[in-house]
Design a protein around this motif. Sequence first.
Motif, short mmCIF file in Angstrom:
data_model
loop_
_atom_site.label_atom_id
_atom_site.label_comp_id
_atom_site.label_asym_id
_atom_site.label_seq_id
_atom_site.Cartn_x
_atom_site.Cartn_y
_atom_site.Cartn_z
N CYS B 34 0.83 -1.21 0.00
CA CYS B 34 0.00 0.00 0.00
C CYS B 34 0.86 1.25 0.00
O CYS B 34 1.89 1.31 0.67
N THR B 168 -10.89 2.19 -2.38
CA THR B 168 -11.99 2.37 -1.42
C THR B 168 -12.68 3.73 -1.55
O THR B 168 -13.62 4.01 -0.81
N LEU B 177 -14.58 -2.35 3.28
CA LEU B 177 -14.05 -3.59 3.87
C LEU B 177 -14.17 -4.74 2.88
O LEU B 177 -13.25 -5.55 2.71
N LEU B 180 -11.51 -4.40 0.08
CA LEU B 180 -10.14 -4.76 0.50
C LEU B 180 -10.02 -6.25 0.82
O LEU B 180 -9.01 -6.87 0.49
N GLU B 181 -11.07 -6.83 1.43
CA GLU B 181 -11.05 -8.26 1.71
C GLU B 181 -11.01 -9.05 0.39
O GLU B 181 -10.31 -10.05 0.27
N ARG B 184 -7.54 -8.93 -1.04
CA ARG B 184 -6.66 -9.84 -0.33
C ARG B 184 -6.92 -11.29 -0.77
O ARG B 184 -6.00 -12.06 -0.98
N LEU B 203 -6.98 1.13 7.71
CA LEU B 203 -7.25 0.11 6.68
C LEU B 203 -5.94 -0.53 6.22
O LEU B 203 -5.88 -1.73 5.96
N LEU B 206 -4.95 -3.00 8.81
CA LEU B 206 -5.81 -4.19 8.83
C LEU B 206 -5.61 -5.12 7.63
O LEU B 206 -5.70 -6.33 7.75
N PHE B 207 -5.36 -4.54 6.46
CA PHE B 207 -5.44 -5.36 5.24
C PHE B 207 -4.12 -5.53 4.48
O PHE B 207 -4.06 -6.35 3.57
N CYS B 208 -3.10 -4.72 4.78
CA CYS B 208 -1.91 -4.76 3.93
C CYS B 208 -0.75 -5.49 4.61
O CYS B 208 -0.65 -5.53 5.83
N ASP B 209 0.13 -6.05 3.78
CA ASP B 209 1.32 -6.74 4.30
C ASP B 209 2.50 -5.79 4.35
O ASP B 209 3.49 -6.06 5.03
#
Lengths: 319, 261
Positions: B34, B168, B177, B180-181, B184, B203, B206-209
């Motif tokens: 991100c 988003t 959500l 983004l889910e 992933r 966000l 919660l969602f990115c590596d």
Amino acid sequence: MDKAILKLTVFFAFLLIASLCVGRLLFLPWRANALNMTIVMYVRLPRVMAASLAGAALGLAGVALQNTFRNYLAGPGILGVTSGSAFGAVLAILLLPPNPAAIQLTAFAFGLVAMSLAYYLARLAGGGILALILAGIVTSALFSACVGIVKYMADPYNKLPAMVYWLLGSLAGTRWGDLAPAVPPLLVGVVTLLLLRWVLNVLSLGDDEALALGVNVGLFRALAVVAATLATSASTSLAGMIAWVGVVSPHIARLLVGYDNRRLVPASALVGATLLLFCDDLARTLSAAELPLSVMTSFVGAPILFAILVRRRACLAGS
Amino acid sequence: MLEVEDLWFAYGNLARGKYVLRGVSLRVSSRVACLLGPNGAGKTTLMKCIVGILKPERGRILLRGRDITGMDCRSRAKLISYVPQEFTIPFPYTAFEVVLMGRNPYVNILQGPRAEDEVKAREALEALGVGHLAGKPFTSLSGGEKRLVLIARALAQDAQLLVLDEPTSFLDYRNKLVALETLRGVSRQFSKSVLISLHDPNLALLFCDEVFLMRGGEVVAGGRPDEVITRDSIRRVYGVRVRELRVNGCKLIAPEDVLLK
């Protein structure tokens, strides 16, 4: 083949045959004699072919430019091509001895000059779709003013009526010899646009998305615009200024086959050919004197576009 | 996976001080990465340079070790797919037709898509759970549905890297959500790398590596989200004081001034 396109083809073929039979003299195919056949072969067939080819070219140019410029109201006049052709024709009428071939050639040449000027101006203005549309408006205004000057300078008893007659559009007196110079560029434009039908889908998404989807936007937009200009200039040189057909045909075709250009492009060509052929039939049969073709296409095209807009509004309200 | 080395870019013929990207270097090695930063940080410009829409003045872009900086757009479209922040499709193509356009890099441009391209487009729609929208006009879909259809188009493009500019934006909280889910899930299921830009640090947490924090055309920090998104980095980049929270072991941030009230 798509069912709607098949139906359109059958309808066009029927109209083509009917157009050969109707006119000042009504021919019935089963009662044909040698005189009738001569009139059909040397007077009506070249005229019907000219109407069909010019209509198809205008329909194709309209759909290609609407997709390239992402604008529902774009038409063959958007880059000033028709104004340029008009200037070429009136200039030839003013300066040269009466010669239909010379008028055709100068009309065609100035159509290309107008397109080149619009492209050049657009580059000076920074490039992109908006710059090209604005450059087209400038070019169109410039050549319209030039047409005005030429008309003002023309002999009002001899040259001016010929100019007005040409500017109103007509296929009266079209013979095989008139078709010959217009057909090659017209066919090059038509075939190119038919081949570009898939890429027009992607181009209509806009420059950034088309590029990200692997389309060389500059190259293919230029190809589409040049092909549309060739087709428009050639049809204008053949039939004079024809209003509405280029703008309305794609709208009618969308109602029949949807928005995917793989079906829409051939359908627009068929609708354009059918519409101009029908208008030309009306122009030569409605009254004793032949009516100007552009007047006929405006009378037919404008209400059709209005009906489509009303129908779209009703569909949106219902959805 | 993706490496950007010393990338410089300016719009038009601007002086050196007006560069929008100023020597950006980053190395994406994870599934979902991100770009995070305030408005005008250069996120969209960097993405457009990676996709090939903008030509950088200097620097290199490498994908799996291969230099793609000067690659032609068709070859690049087979490697990278792109979903822009704003999408205004002027004609009401059906959702299926929009997704089918994702197959363009593989299509003979004069012949159009073949039957197998249509199968891939349908599969992409089904994979995103929007197969039922195939025949609907794209312009009649909701914001969330449009976003899913465009992700399906990116999937149909069959590229190694999916680049999505603010996926988003214009979505409500639930659809943010879901989007983004879904990304992933797509990344894991189809072994794709995803590069997105976001405005909400939570966000990203919660969602990115992996997160790259940008400011003024430069990458100021990069790495694991919980290491990059800190009290100090957020104050430095956004000028906002935040408090770090832990919810079920997951790090989140909240604006300090609001909490104090």
